[in-house]
Design a protein around this motif. Sequence first.
Motif, PDB file in Angstrom:
ATOM      1  N   UNK A 786       0.823  -1.213   0.000  1.00  0.00           N
ATOM      2  CA  UNK A 786       0.000   0.000   0.000  1.00  0.00           C
ATOM      3  C   UNK A 786       0.854   1.257   0.000  1.00  0.00           C
ATOM      4  N   UNK A 787       2.132   1.112   0.281  1.00  0.00           N
ATOM      5  CA  UNK A 787       3.022   2.267   0.240  1.00  0.00           C
ATOM      6  C   UNK A 787       3.704   2.413  -1.125  1.00  0.00           C
ATOM      7  N   UNK A 788       3.502   1.432  -1.996  1.00  0.00           N
ATOM      8  CA  UNK A 788       4.130   1.466  -3.308  1.00  0.00           C
ATOM      9  C   UNK A 788       3.171   2.076  -4.328  1.00  0.00           C
ATOM     10  N   UNK A 789       3.739   2.868  -5.209  1.00  0.00           N
ATOM     11  CA  UNK A 789       2.939   3.400  -6.314  1.00  0.00           C
ATOM     12  C   UNK A 789       2.722   2.311  -7.349  1.00  0.00           C
ATOM     13  N   UNK A 790       1.793   2.572  -8.256  1.00  0.00           N
ATOM     14  CA  UNK A 790       1.525   1.588  -9.305  1.00  0.00           C
ATOM     15  C   UNK A 790       2.763   1.366 -10.172  1.00  0.00           C
ATOM     16  N   UNK A 791       3.537   2.424 -10.379  1.00  0.00           N
ATOM     17  CA  UNK A 791       4.742   2.273 -11.179  1.00  0.00           C
ATOM     18  C   UNK A 791       5.754   1.365 -10.489  1.00  0.00           C
ATOM     19  N   UNK A 792       5.877   1.520  -9.157  1.00  0.00           N
ATOM     20  CA  UNK A 792       6.822   0.685  -8.415  1.00  0.00           C
ATOM     21  C   UNK A 792       6.383  -0.773  -8.398  1.00  0.00           C
ATOM     22  N   UNK A 793       5.080  -0.993  -8.296  1.00  0.00           N
ATOM     23  CA  UNK A 793       4.586  -2.361  -8.318  1.00  0.00           C
ATOM     24  C   UNK A 793       4.839  -3.002  -9.682  1.00  0.00           C
ATOM     25  N   UNK A 794       4.578  -2.249 -10.715  1.00  0.00           N
ATOM     26  CA  UNK A 794       4.786  -2.790 -12.059  1.00  0.00           C
ATOM     27  C   UNK A 794       6.263  -3.073 -12.299  1.00  0.00           C
ATOM     28  N   UNK A 795       7.119  -2.176 -11.817  1.00  0.00           N
ATOM     29  CA  UNK A 795       8.546  -2.365 -12.025  1.00  0.00           C
ATOM     30  C   UNK A 795       9.040  -3.617 -11.306  1.00  0.00           C
ATOM     31  N   UNK A 796       8.571  -3.800 -10.031  1.00  0.00           N
ATOM     32  CA  UNK A 796       8.994  -4.998  -9.299  1.00  0.00           C
ATOM     33  C   UNK A 796       8.487  -6.264  -9.969  1.00  0.00           C
ATOM     34  N   UNK A 797       7.194  -6.269 -10.392  1.00  0.00           N
ATOM     35  CA  UNK A 797       6.639  -7.454 -11.048  1.00  0.00           C
ATOM     36  C   UNK A 797       7.371  -7.765 -12.352  1.00  0.00           C
ATOM     37  N   UNK A 798       7.770  -6.738 -13.081  1.00  0.00           N
ATOM     38  CA  UNK A 798       8.484  -6.949 -14.343  1.00  0.00           C
ATOM     39  C   UNK A 798       9.844  -7.596 -14.100  1.00  0.00           C
ATOM     40  N   UNK A 799      10.551  -7.100 -13.077  1.00  0.00           N
ATOM     41  CA  UNK A 799      11.877  -7.657 -12.780  1.00  0.00           C
ATOM     42  C   UNK A 799      11.740  -9.094 -12.310  1.00  0.00           C
ATOM     43  N   UNK A 800      10.779  -9.382 -11.420  1.00  0.00           N
ATOM     44  CA  UNK A 800      10.608 -10.743 -10.933  1.00  0.00           C
ATOM     45  C   UNK A 800      10.258 -11.693 -12.088  1.00  0.00           C
ATOM     46  N   UNK A 801       9.378 -11.224 -12.984  1.00  0.00           N
ATOM     47  CA  UNK A 801       8.989 -12.088 -14.100  1.00  0.00           C
ATOM     48  C   UNK A 801      10.149 -12.337 -15.053  1.00  0.00           C
ATOM     49  N   UNK A 802      11.028 -11.346 -15.176  1.00  0.00           N
ATOM     50  CA  UNK A 802      12.154 -11.496 -16.095  1.00  0.00           C
ATOM     51  C   UNK A 802      13.286 -12.331 -15.504  1.00  0.00           C
ATOM     52  N   UNK A 803      13.573 -12.140 -14.207  1.00  0.00           N
ATOM     53  CA  UNK A 803      14.760 -12.744 -13.614  1.00  0.00           C
ATOM     54  C   UNK A 803      14.512 -14.117 -12.989  1.00  0.00           C
ATOM     55  N   UNK A 804      13.342 -14.350 -12.419  1.00  0.00           N
ATOM     56  CA  UNK A 804      13.112 -15.622 -11.740  1.00  0.00           C
ATOM     57  C   UNK A 804      13.236 -16.836 -12.649  1.00  0.00           C
ATOM     58  N   UNK A 805      12.746 -16.788 -13.901  1.00  0.00           N
ATOM     59  CA  UNK A 805      12.910 -17.974 -14.764  1.00  0.00           C
ATOM     60  C   UNK A 805      14.363 -18.382 -14.957  1.00  0.00           C
ATOM     61  N   UNK A 806      15.275 -17.421 -14.842  1.00  0.00           N
ATOM     62  CA  UNK A 806      16.687 -17.748 -15.012  1.00  0.00           C
ATOM     63  C   UNK A 806      17.208 -18.645 -13.883  1.00  0.00           C
ATOM     64  N   UNK A 807      16.531 -18.584 -12.692  1.00  0.00           N
ATOM     65  CA  UNK A 807      16.981 -19.368 -11.538  1.00  0.00           C
ATOM     66  C   UNK A 807      16.358 -20.750 -11.491  1.00  0.00           C
ATOM     67  N   UNK A 808      15.334 -20.971 -12.286  1.00  0.00           N
ATOM     68  CA  UNK A 808      14.693 -22.270 -12.275  1.00  0.00           C
ATOM     69  C   UNK A 808      13.752 -22.426 -11.096  1.00  0.00           C
ATOM     70  N   UNK A 809      13.312 -23.657 -10.883  1.00  0.00           N
ATOM     71  CA  UNK A 809      12.347 -23.953  -9.807  1.00  0.00           C
ATOM     72  C   UNK A 809      13.022 -23.797  -8.443  1.00  0.00           C
ATOM     73  N   UNK A 810      12.269 -23.223  -7.490  1.00  0.00           N
ATOM     74  CA  UNK A 810      12.774 -23.048  -6.126  1.00  0.00           C
ATOM     75  C   UNK A 810      12.870 -24.410  -5.445  1.00  0.00           C
ATOM     76  N   UNK A 811      14.060 -24.827  -5.010  1.00  0.00           N
ATOM     77  CA  UNK A 811      14.188 -26.135  -4.350  1.00  0.00           C
ATOM     78  C   UNK A 811      13.437 -26.230  -3.033  1.00  0.00           C
ATOM     79  N   UNK A 812      13.062 -25.087  -2.426  1.00  0.00           N
ATOM     80  CA  UNK A 812      12.345 -25.087  -1.140  1.00  0.00           C
ATOM     81  C   UNK A 812      10.889 -24.669  -1.330  1.00  0.00           C
TER      82      UNK A 812
END
Length: 906
Positions: A786-812
């Motif tokens: 609730x403290x994040x602007x829509x731009x900050x939320x979109x930016x975080x979601x974009x980075x997570x969507x782009x970078x997480x596939x590179x790490x593969x499935x979470x072993x935990x």
Amino acid sequence: MTRRGIKKEPPERSPLSTSTSVPATASSASNNMGPPSKKPRNEDTVDAQSVAVSFIRSHAPSAETRHHLVIDDDQEPIYLERRLCGVNDLGGSPISSQAADTSFAHTSFSHPTFTNIGVKLREFNNTVGSLQQLGVSHVAELPELVLVGDQSAGKSSLMSGLARVDLPCSAGVGTRCPLHIRLIDASNGHWSCTVALQLDYDFEPKGKIKKSDVTANNPFPPWVKKSHRDNKIFKTIFDPTEIEDVLRWAQVAILNPGNDHELYIPGEGAIAKTEDLAEAARNSAAQFSPNIISLEIKGPELPGLSFYDLPGVFLSPDQEEDEYIVRVVRNLTSHYIKREGAIIMWALPMNHDPENSISLGIIREAKAAQRTIGIMTKADKLAPENKTQWLQMFHGEKQSVGHGFFATSRPPGETLESASTWEQLFFARERATGDTWPIEFEKFNHRCGVNLLSEYISVQLGNAFAKSLPTIKGKVYTRLREIEHQLEGLPEIPYNVEHEVKNSLYQFLGRMKTAIKDSEFSSRWNTLNNQFRDIIFQIKPTCRVKEPQTQTIDLSDADTEVSAVTPSRRPRPSDSTMRGTPNKRPRLDEVPVTPVKNESFSGSGVFHASPVVSTGPTVDHGPFVSFRNLGRLAMDIRDIRSQVAKKQRPGMPRDLVPDEVRESLCLDAVKKWREPLEKYIDKTAELLEAIAHEALEESLGVLRRRLIFRECKSHLKEFIDELVTDQRVRLSEIYDSETYQMYVLNEDTFTRYRAQELEQLRRARAIFRLKGAALIEWSYEIKRPEEMSNEEKDREAKILNQQLPKLGRDPYDTEIEVAAFVRGYYRTAAARFVEGVTMNVNSFLFRRIGSTALDMFMDRKLGLFGQSGKFSPNTVSENFVLQRYFNRTERVYTPHGRGRKDRELA
């Protein structure tokens, strides 16, 4: 008025020289260092009027006329002036003219009129003993005899001689607490001894005692002065041979103040019957006590005497940890010596150097030398080469004291009669064998022996009391006037006592029923409920997400708090990581560390957790603040993996988690509610007691000084305690239900909570993995959504969507899902638990207060109701017993007819 001539008898034959004669004053007797003079000095005779208990002039010559009657020439007769009195000695009817014209026999010194002077002296000493036992020294200082001396000074043998009873002479009796011995001449001829405990101090131990703990304001640690004296009768015996055993057990009782003294009564108490005396003495709770063991001994031909025997002062204890007792015993000795009315009996053995006496130093510090009687003990142990030193002391040339010195010799181990005979022969130099009393001391034979010492101190004590009696009487009357003045401030008795008390109680019961519904109490209780609710959600189990080779993210506090613990050295990314990483890493705005989650309470009564991270602890947990970290780091993804592996059957998929693992983790989480629940019950009881006290003050405040107020207060507390005990059992059952097994009926709420927790944990876990792989900035921290602007939320979601596939499935991923399950269940159970607890208190505890339960309880205790069973302020019932509370008062009629007042009896 007639005159008769009487030939003066030699002083040594005068009845005035015996123990039943008119006592000599302290000044004349104390300065008599040599042989007695042939002629008594004028001040040697005390006015009979000053020593008469009835304060009525006796037939003896008065102080005002005696100086006219004394004739210097021993051969001349003494003319006694005989006066007619309005009443006789005993305060009887006026004396007739026939009685006035009596024979010479009625005025001779052999007549009982004169011997009654000695009887009155004995009555004085008995009165002193009675006042000392009552403990009235806080009102008026009493004359008293105090026996002091160093260890091994022969005080025990001396005390046995003075008390005329075989007291124990070995160590262990009278050495760890003071003794007060009172001797009374029994008219019936039977011997008895009543042993009592005079308790002036409370035992308040506070750990190991050091020498530095003994101060002027705390002279006897761990003992603290009480406001009043408690007298407890220990045992009365009729056989003198039992006195040693009773005294030893009385000392054990006084050194164990936490136990009932009756347990130590020999032949009766449970401890005295089952335990060895020596063992019980060694295991005493206290090493020393300033409280007093009192002996009231009655027997034929006992002197009217009372005195204190103090523990012997010493320099070195047996154990190093008892060093403080040296100071305590010294303080006790100084405490008694400093009393202005105390006549000090200083015992010093003749086989020791008197210049090394510790007691003499204390006497001089207190400036009490003029009030001191020196008593040389163990005279048979005198070394011939030391005779000169002790002769100088007899002459007052060394270690001078106001009353001079006496000498005694009581061989230990001898019976009372044998020791007395032995002493007489010793000082008379008539012993056939062994050492005898040196002839150089013969002129001091009038000061040798316990019997002569007993007569002397009896006279001195009687004189002191006679002189101080007007002062004592004045102080007592002054205190009486103060008390009467305080009594005048008490309210008058109501005209209709029963109606007034009943009406006040009726108001009180009504006030109690409405108090729990008042907005003020409701507000206070609601605050407590909110604090209880907040702490239950605050201790939701947090989860530690950690891999051995990487950094740690601590998911703590009430939500998914993320603490990015920066390693000491920034990890170097691998080549594969670098290839998948842009030249410039994505940068996100930095925000502060956010440790606590915001929890909101919906109107439906279900707690909803916002899937956000708060900026810090803003909730006031009040009395529950000490529990805020109970749930911290309660789970760890590696521990979850270990538990799953232990419970899985061979061949089961790794992602399949046994139900018993989930249930075990969930029950472990809710078991932490025990301590906050106990605190909640205690604080609820305090609130209830507070409003009850307020209601009592408002309704019965005018009767605050009456017994009825104290009785109502006591019964009210008993009633609340019973209700709280029942309530505690009910809440304990709710807690046991929650910790018995996992139970979910509202699956929709549980599913929603689990999804929220899973979202937060996966988001935190994703950021952790990206930091570990150096795919985002190390300085990145999580913001509350609730403290994040829509731009900050979109930016975080974009980075997570782009970078997480590179790490593969979470072993935990499976362990994260289990942690979300536990946290989701915790929120579901916590909402149910808090609501159930608070509702149960309201529906049981407060409902009982508002019902007739309190009325019926007070009726059983006080008798409030009439035969109709209904309470009414106008009901006057025959079985109404509140009048007894006013009958428990003492009616005092004030002088000059100013009205009557009531004084409550203790």
